[in-house]
Design a protein around this motif. Sequence first.
Motif, PDB file in Angstrom:
ATOM      1  N   VAL A 127       0.823  -1.205   0.000  1.00 39.71           N
ATOM      2  CA  VAL A 127       0.000   0.000   0.000  1.00 39.71           C
ATOM      3  C   VAL A 127       0.864   1.264   0.000  1.00 39.71           C
ATOM      4  CG1 VAL A 127      -1.964  -1.129   1.099  1.00 39.71           C
ATOM      5  CG2 VAL A 127      -0.178  -0.086   2.525  1.00 39.71           C
ATOM      6  N   ASP A 128       2.125   1.127   0.438  1.00 41.54           N
ATOM      7  CA  ASP A 128       2.986   2.323   0.456  1.00 41.54           C
ATOM      8  C   ASP A 128       4.447   1.875   0.515  1.00 41.54           C
ATOM      9  OD1 ASP A 128       3.830   4.915   0.495  1.00 41.54           O
ATOM     10  OD2 ASP A 128       3.417   5.244   2.630  1.00 41.54           O
ATOM     11  N   VAL A 129       5.297   2.570  -0.255  1.00 47.16           N
ATOM     12  CA  VAL A 129       6.744   2.334  -0.222  1.00 47.16           C
ATOM     13  C   VAL A 129       7.349   3.450   0.613  1.00 47.16           C
ATOM     14  CG1 VAL A 129       8.853   2.128  -1.569  1.00 47.16           C
ATOM     15  CG2 VAL A 129       6.697   1.217  -2.473  1.00 47.16           C
ATOM     16  N   VAL A 130       7.872   3.098   1.778  1.00 47.77           N
ATOM     17  CA  VAL A 130       8.353   4.109   2.719  1.00 47.77           C
ATOM     18  C   VAL A 130       9.876   4.252   2.683  1.00 47.77           C
ATOM     19  CG1 VAL A 130       6.390   3.780   4.249  1.00 47.77           C
ATOM     20  CG2 VAL A 130       8.429   2.382   4.584  1.00 47.77           C
ATOM     21  N   GLY A 131      10.547   3.419   1.951  1.00 48.27           N
ATOM     22  CA  GLY A 131      11.996   3.496   1.835  1.00 48.27           C
ATOM     23  C   GLY A 131      12.462   2.740   0.617  1.00 48.27           C
ATOM     24  N   PRO A 132      13.758   2.839   0.290  1.00 48.81           N
ATOM     25  CA  PRO A 132      14.250   2.143  -0.904  1.00 48.81           C
ATOM     26  C   PRO A 132      13.964   0.655  -0.876  1.00 48.81           C
ATOM     27  CG  PRO A 132      15.905   3.664  -0.057  1.00 48.81           C
ATOM     28  CD  PRO A 132      14.822   3.616   0.960  1.00 48.81           C
ATOM     29  N   THR A 133      14.002   0.029   0.273  1.00 46.77           N
ATOM     30  CA  THR A 133      13.740  -1.410   0.369  1.00 46.77           C
ATOM     31  C   THR A 133      12.768  -1.714   1.500  1.00 46.77           C
ATOM     32  OG1 THR A 133      15.676  -1.698   1.816  1.00 46.77           O
ATOM     33  CG2 THR A 133      16.003  -2.013  -0.570  1.00 46.77           C
ATOM     34  N   THR A 134      11.896  -0.764   1.849  1.00 44.58           N
ATOM     35  CA  THR A 134      10.951  -0.933   2.950  1.00 44.58           C
ATOM     36  C   THR A 134       9.573  -0.466   2.506  1.00 44.58           C
ATOM     37  OG1 THR A 134      12.742  -0.408   4.489  1.00 44.58           O
ATOM     38  CG2 THR A 134      10.529  -0.473   5.391  1.00 44.58           C
ATOM     39  N   CYS A 135       8.551  -1.218   2.959  1.00 41.05           N
ATOM     40  CA  CYS A 135       7.195  -0.882   2.550  1.00 41.05           C
ATOM     41  C   CYS A 135       6.203  -1.298   3.626  1.00 41.05           C
ATOM     42  CB  CYS A 135       6.835  -1.567   1.219  1.00 41.05           C
ATOM     43  SG  CYS A 135       6.825  -3.367   1.353  1.00 41.05           S
ATOM     44  N   ASP A 136       4.958  -0.821   3.448  1.00 36.67           N
ATOM     45  CA  ASP A 136       3.836  -1.245   4.284  1.00 36.67           C
ATOM     46  C   ASP A 136       2.917  -2.093   3.439  1.00 36.67           C
ATOM     47  OD1 ASP A 136       4.961   0.329   6.240  1.00 36.67           O
ATOM     48  OD2 ASP A 136       3.632   2.050   5.857  1.00 36.67           O
ATOM     49  N   ILE A 137       2.402  -3.197   4.028  1.00 35.16           N
ATOM     50  CA  ILE A 137       1.560  -4.120   3.259  1.00 35.16           C
ATOM     51  C   ILE A 137       0.233  -4.318   3.985  1.00 35.16           C
ATOM     52  CG2 ILE A 137       3.537  -5.294   2.219  1.00 35.16           C
ATOM     53  CD1 ILE A 137       3.150  -7.566   4.233  1.00 35.16           C
ATOM     54  N   MET A 138      -0.802  -4.598   3.178  1.00 34.44           N
ATOM     55  CA  MET A 138      -2.119  -4.944   3.714  1.00 34.44           C
ATOM     56  C   MET A 138      -2.412  -6.384   3.310  1.00 34.44           C
ATOM     57  SD  MET A 138      -4.938  -4.131   5.289  1.00 34.44           S
ATOM     58  CE  MET A 138      -4.993  -2.336   5.368  1.00 34.44           C
ATOM     59  N   MET A 139      -2.742  -7.212   4.303  1.00 34.13           N
ATOM     60  CA  MET A 139      -3.008  -8.614   4.020  1.00 34.13           C
ATOM     61  C   MET A 139      -4.260  -8.727   3.134  1.00 34.13           C
ATOM     62  SD  MET A 139      -0.394  -9.574   5.548  1.00 34.13           S
ATOM     63  CE  MET A 139      -0.564 -11.294   5.080  1.00 34.13           C
ATOM     64  N   ASP A 140      -4.325  -9.789   2.354  1.00 33.61           N
ATOM     65  CA  ASP A 140      -5.393  -9.936   1.368  1.00 33.61           C
ATOM     66  C   ASP A 140      -6.778  -9.920   2.002  1.00 33.61           C
ATOM     67  OD1 ASP A 140      -3.847  -9.887  -0.828  1.00 33.61           O
ATOM     68  OD2 ASP A 140      -4.072 -12.001  -1.378  1.00 33.61           O
ATOM     69  N   ASP A 141      -6.922 -10.445   3.206  1.00 25.89           N
ATOM     70  CA  ASP A 141      -8.243 -10.469   3.846  1.00 25.89           C
ATOM     71  C   ASP A 141      -8.597  -9.122   4.461  1.00 25.89           C
ATOM     72  OD1 ASP A 141      -6.476 -10.414   5.926  1.00 25.89           O
ATOM     73  OD2 ASP A 141      -7.080 -12.332   6.799  1.00 25.89           O
ATOM     74  N   GLY A 142      -7.658  -8.138   4.362  1.00 27.18           N
ATOM     75  CA  GLY A 142      -7.919  -6.803   4.879  1.00 27.18           C
ATOM     76  C   GLY A 142      -7.960  -6.709   6.387  1.00 27.18           C
ATOM     77  N   SER A 143      -7.517  -7.745   7.045  1.00 24.42           N
ATOM     78  CA  SER A 143      -7.615  -7.770   8.509  1.00 24.42           C
ATOM     79  C   SER A 143      -6.438  -7.097   9.204  1.00 24.42           C
ATOM     80  CB  SER A 143      -7.726  -9.217   9.009  1.00 24.42           C
ATOM     81  OG  SER A 143      -6.554  -9.947   8.642  1.00 24.42           O
ATOM     82  N   GLU A 144      -5.313  -6.899   8.460  1.00 26.07           N
ATOM     83  CA  GLU A 144      -4.118  -6.416   9.159  1.00 26.07           C
ATOM     84  C   GLU A 144      -3.247  -5.607   8.217  1.00 26.07           C
ATOM     85  OE1 GLU A 144      -0.451  -8.203  11.933  1.00 26.07           O
ATOM     86  OE2 GLU A 144      -1.934  -9.543  10.999  1.00 26.07           O
ATOM     87  N   LEU A 145      -2.748  -4.476   8.746  1.00 31.08           N
ATOM     88  CA  LEU A 145      -1.779  -3.647   8.052  1.00 31.08           C
ATOM     89  C   LEU A 145      -0.418  -3.838   8.739  1.00 31.08           C
ATOM     90  CD1 LEU A 145      -1.016  -1.380   6.018  1.00 31.08           C
ATOM     91  CD2 LEU A 145      -1.600   0.259   7.836  1.00 31.08           C
ATOM     92  N   VAL A 146       0.545  -4.285   7.967  1.00 27.14           N
ATOM     93  CA  VAL A 146       1.888  -4.554   8.518  1.00 27.14           C
ATOM     94  C   VAL A 146       2.839  -3.490   7.973  1.00 27.14           C
ATOM     95  CG1 VAL A 146       3.733  -6.234   8.793  1.00 27.14           C
ATOM     96  CG2 VAL A 146       1.355  -7.016   8.545  1.00 27.14           C
ATOM     97  N   GLN A 147       3.501  -2.802   8.886  1.00 25.05           N
ATOM     98  CA  GLN A 147       4.374  -1.699   8.497  1.00 25.05           C
ATOM     99  C   GLN A 147       5.850  -2.083   8.644  1.00 25.05           C
ATOM    100  OE1 GLN A 147       2.905   1.318  11.193  1.00 25.05           O
ATOM    101  NE2 GLN A 147       1.644   2.222   9.576  1.00 25.05           N
ATOM    102  N   GLY A 148       6.675  -1.413   7.821  1.00 21.87           N
ATOM    103  CA  GLY A 148       8.126  -1.601   7.925  1.00 21.87           C
ATOM    104  C   GLY A 148       8.609  -2.958   7.486  1.00 21.87           C
TER     105      GLY A 148
END
Length: 304
Positions: free
Chosen positions: A212-233
């Motif tokens: 969902v967002d690229v916060v660094g050259p090799t770091t990002c935030d992801i949202m799980m497919d079921d939409g239950s959890e946002l994992v950062q860094g």
Amino acid sequence: TQSSKESEKKSTSPARDGGSSGDLMLRRYKEDMASLPDHRGIDEFEEVPVEGFGAALLAGYGWSEGKGLGRNNKEDTKVVEYNRRAGTLGLGYDPSEADPKKTRSGDWVIGGKKPTENGGKKSAENGNAKKRDRDKEDRVRERDSSSRQKRSGDLRAEREVREKERKSRDSREEKSSRDVGNKVRWLQSNIRVRVVNERFSRRLYLQKAKIVDVVGPTTCDIMMDDGSELVQGVEQDMLETVLPRTNGQVLVLCGKHKGVYGHLVEKNSEAETAVVEDADTKDMVRVKYDQIAEYVGDPELLGH
């Protein structure tokens, strides 16, 4: 009368007693005066030096040189002289004898004469003892020198080991920095990925998600497919790309065709390659699996 005679005796007896005691004292005085030596004149005493004051004092009591001391003139008058030892002279040193010397032949000469057999043995024993002492001192110095050399060698080896470790660490850090600089950066928003690092999260291992967002050259935030959890860094190394089904939307993330958006036409599992139709030019481009990912965002965000 008889009473008058007795009174006369009593009156004359004290005078007789006093006269006898006075005569005795006078007689002793005369004897003492007779025993005194002749008077030598006051000038002689004035000429007496300070060193002879004691002798002059004794002379006043009737002593003369050559006489003994004491009540009966029998005490010894020999002067006790104190000889001070100078330098390193020890007990028993006889200044009348010459110091021992060693000849060219190795014999010791004492007072101009060679020592007797016992003396020679003692000299030899002394020489051997001195030699043993010198040898012992040499061994001690040699041992100390070897110990210092060993410590110096150990310190030098330790410094060399530390220097090698430092160089190795610097080399690893430099290589790591080069790898980071040369690492392919493929993170892109709105693509699907899979968590492939179990240590990151055992619960999310092999689960699919969307960036969902690229916060660094090799770091990002992801949202799980079921939409239950946002994992950062989340680091790039913990993820891998997910490919769509045939005719699904794909985006080329790296390589010569980076930025190409289109549809997946064909997949070759053995060669791990795919054919993508460019949405703009309709050209067919062949890319590797790890260069593409399923795109789930709005194409207008990519300029299509």
